[in-house]
Write a protein that holds these residues in place. Structure first.
Motif, short mmCIF file in Angstrom:
data_model
loop_
_atom_site.label_atom_id
_atom_site.label_comp_id
_atom_site.label_asym_id
_atom_site.label_seq_id
_atom_site.Cartn_x
_atom_site.Cartn_y
_atom_site.Cartn_z
N THR A 19 44.86 56.90 38.35
CA THR A 19 44.59 55.56 38.88
C THR A 19 43.70 55.63 40.11
O THR A 19 43.71 56.62 40.85
N LEU A 20 42.94 54.55 40.32
CA LEU A 20 42.09 54.50 41.51
C LEU A 20 42.91 54.26 42.78
O LEU A 20 42.54 54.70 43.86
N SER A 21 44.02 53.52 42.62
CA SER A 21 44.81 53.19 43.81
C SER A 21 46.28 53.02 43.44
O SER A 21 46.62 52.84 42.27
N ALA A 49 58.34 40.38 51.98
CA ALA A 49 57.94 41.37 50.96
C ALA A 49 56.84 40.77 50.08
O ALA A 49 55.86 41.45 49.75
N ALA A 50 57.01 39.52 49.70
CA ALA A 50 56.00 38.86 48.86
C ALA A 50 54.66 38.79 49.60
O ALA A 50 53.60 39.08 49.03
N GLY A 51 54.71 38.45 50.88
CA GLY A 51 53.48 38.40 51.68
C GLY A 51 52.80 39.76 51.74
O GLY A 51 51.58 39.87 51.57
N ASP A 52 53.60 40.80 51.95
CA ASP A 52 53.05 42.16 51.96
C ASP A 52 52.38 42.48 50.62
O ASP A 52 51.31 43.11 50.57
N GLY A 53 53.05 42.09 49.54
CA GLY A 53 52.54 42.40 48.20
C GLY A 53 51.17 41.78 47.97
O GLY A 53 50.25 42.41 47.43
N ALA A 54 51.02 40.52 48.39
CA ALA A 54 49.73 39.84 48.24
C ALA A 54 48.66 40.54 49.07
O ALA A 54 47.54 40.78 48.60
N ASN A 55 49.01 40.90 50.31
CA ASN A 55 48.05 41.59 51.18
C ASN A 55 47.65 42.95 50.61
O ASN A 55 46.47 43.33 50.65
N ALA A 56 48.64 43.68 50.09
CA ALA A 56 48.36 45.02 49.55
C ALA A 56 47.42 44.91 48.34
O ALA A 56 46.49 45.71 48.20
N ALA A 57 47.68 43.93 47.47
CA ALA A 57 46.82 43.78 46.28
C ALA A 57 45.40 43.42 46.70
O ALA A 57 44.42 43.93 46.12
N PHE A 58 45.27 42.56 47.70
CA PHE A 58 43.94 42.16 48.15
C PHE A 58 43.20 43.36 48.75
O PHE A 58 42.01 43.59 48.48
N SER A 59 43.92 44.16 49.55
CA SER A 59 43.29 45.35 50.15
C SER A 59 42.89 46.35 49.07
O SER A 59 41.84 46.98 49.15
N ALA A 60 43.75 46.49 48.05
CA ALA A 60 43.43 47.40 46.94
C ALA A 60 42.19 46.89 46.20
O ALA A 60 41.32 47.67 45.80
N GLU A 61 42.11 45.57 46.04
CA GLU A 61 40.94 44.99 45.35
C GLU A 61 39.66 45.30 46.12
O GLU A 61 38.64 45.70 45.53
N LEU A 62 39.71 45.17 47.45
CA LEU A 62 38.53 45.50 48.27
C LEU A 62 38.18 46.98 48.13
O LEU A 62 37.01 47.35 47.99
N TYR A 63 39.20 47.82 48.18
CA TYR A 63 39.00 49.27 48.09
C TYR A 63 38.34 49.63 46.75
O TYR A 63 37.36 50.40 46.70
N ILE A 64 38.86 49.04 45.67
CA ILE A 64 38.33 49.34 44.32
C ILE A 64 36.90 48.79 44.18
O ILE A 64 36.02 49.45 43.62
N ASN A 79 34.72 48.57 46.49
CA ASN A 79 33.85 49.52 47.18
C ASN A 79 33.61 50.77 46.34
O ASN A 79 32.49 51.25 46.23
N LEU A 80 34.70 51.28 45.74
CA LEU A 80 34.57 52.49 44.90
C LEU A 80 33.62 52.24 43.74
O LEU A 80 32.81 53.09 43.38
N LYS A 81 33.75 51.05 43.14
CA LYS A 81 32.95 50.74 41.95
C LYS A 81 31.53 50.27 42.30
O LYS A 81 30.72 50.02 41.42
N GLY A 82 31.31 50.10 43.60
CA GLY A 82 30.02 49.60 44.03
C GLY A 82 29.84 48.13 43.68
O GLY A 82 28.71 47.66 43.49
N GLU A 83 30.96 47.43 43.58
CA GLU A 83 30.91 46.01 43.19
C GLU A 83 31.27 45.08 44.34
O GLU A 83 31.41 43.88 44.12
N ALA A 84 31.47 45.65 45.54
CA ALA A 84 31.90 44.80 46.66
C ALA A 84 30.84 43.75 46.92
O ALA A 84 29.64 44.01 46.84
N TYR A 85 31.29 42.56 47.17
CA TYR A 85 30.35 41.45 47.37
C TYR A 85 29.73 41.54 48.75
O TYR A 85 30.42 41.76 49.73
#
Ligand code: NAP
Length: 320
Positions: free
Chosen positions: A113-115, A297-312, A314-320
């Motif tokens: 997995t990427l993240s 916990a739910a708030g953390d989960g949303a933040n973590a997913a968003f940070s993972a989305e940004l990270y991915i 960047n990795l894929k070269g698709e960051a806006y």
């Protein structure tokens, strides 16, 4: 930016843990179109599923059973295409590829997995005394914020002498008639300011040098049998609630030597849920923080997913 060719991988995100943090991360990640797997433990359950009634989760004014709330989280995540597998995660390692992938071994399977989002939770330390398990949800509680209002005009016992025990004992005085704190030593571990407040509170009584020996009751709790550790004498305190605060244990052993943890084993993150390892994020009760609730916990989960989305991105070269 042009898309980058990445090493072959199975998932964009693997979420480890099937509680409120994990499923919220799953909802956000799957809805964002990321290929996401959630590993819920086969041999463990989220703490929320043993909570009888949650009445402080916003938007549900009549309250809801913990298991029912988790089913709602889960069906919402499935609607967006989250994949779910019931397997205990055994280990995590890093590939030699560039960029590195994370390898997650769960049951007899292995995924690249990427993240990763760690949402493995924590559990209250159990004392292992007779009646503790039998009366869980029937008078034995590990959360005054959740269950305190059920003990209006009743007597309760609090076990422990740390910050949690004393803070929760103070909270319980808003409801209970009498709060008896049973502690195994002759002084408290809790911070001085909490001690001062507790000693000044008329509803709180202390029983020193005593441990909980048994939780007594019929259909529901009727009392706490306690043992004096100096004299060995036994006595019963009549009470309808027994709140146990003997510390917590985070489920983070699979992350040892992978991400930075505090002395108690909680995963250290920044405020966007990034850990010390690139591509690993943490959310919910397993991370070092002050307030452990479903809503946080739910708030953390949303933040973590968003940070993972940004990270991915960047990795894929698709960051806006
Ligand atoms: P804790 O500090 O580890 O305290 C646990 C308490 O349970 C201790 O008094 C301990 O006794 C007792 N205990 C442990 N095992 C026991 C057993 N088998 N039988 C009887 N008693 C037992 O845990 P915590 O109070 O949950 O706090 C955890 C962390 O969160 C701490 O760092 C704390 O400062 C922090 N916290 C902070 C706040 C705040 O800032 N307001 C609020 C809550 C928690 P001994 O004292 O004899 O070891």
């Amino acid at each position: 930016m042009a898309s980058t060719k990445l090493p072959q991988h199975d998932y964009d995100i693997i979420i480890i843990g099937g509680g409120p943090a994990g499923f919220t991360a799953g909802i956000y990640a799957a809805r964002a179109g990321l290929k996401t797997l959630l590993l819920e433990g086969a041999s463990t359950v989220s703490q929320i599923t043993i909570t009888d009634l949650i009445e402080n989760y916003p938007g549900i004014p009549d309250g809801i059973n913990g298991l029912d709330l988790m089913q709602l989280f889960k069906s919402q995540a499935l609607k967006f295409g989250l994949e779910i597998l019931s397997q205990d995660t055994r280990s995590i390692s890093k590939s030699d590829s560039e960029p590195a992938l994370w390898i997650v071994n769960a049951g007899d399977k292995s995924f690249q997995t990427l993240s990763i989002i760690a949402a493995t939770g924590a559990q209250w330390r159990k004392l292992g005394v007779p009646g503790e398990t039998e009366f869980a949800g029937k008078g034995v509680s590990y959360c005054a914020t959740c269950d305190g209002p059920f003990y209006r005009n009743r007597d309760v016992v609090v076990v422990g002498g740390g910050d949690s025990a004393i803070q929760e004992a103070l909270f319980l005085t808003h409801f209970a008639t009498r709060v008896t704190v049973v502690h195994r030593r002759d002084r408290l571990r809790a911070a001085a300011i909490l001690q001062k407040r507790a000693f000044a509170e008329k509803k709180i009584e202390f029983v020193w040098n005593a441990v909980l020996a048994e939780v007594a009751g019929g259909d529901f709790v009727t009392g706490a049998k306690i043992k004096d550790v100096v004299s060995g004498e036994m006595k019963t305190i009549n009470a309808e609630g027994v709140f146990i605060f003997a510390g917590r244990l985070p489920h983070t052993s699979i992350f040892h030597n992978i991400v930075q943890q505090d002395n108690a084993g909680y995963i250290i993150t920044n405020d966007t849920m990034n850990t010390s390892a690139a591509g690993i994020f943490a959310a919910g009760d397993c991370r070092a923080k002050l307030f452990r609730q479903v809503v946080t916990a739910a708030g953390d989960g949303a933040n973590a997913a968003f940070s993972a989305e940004l990270y991915i991105g960047n990795l894929k070269g698709e960051a806006y």
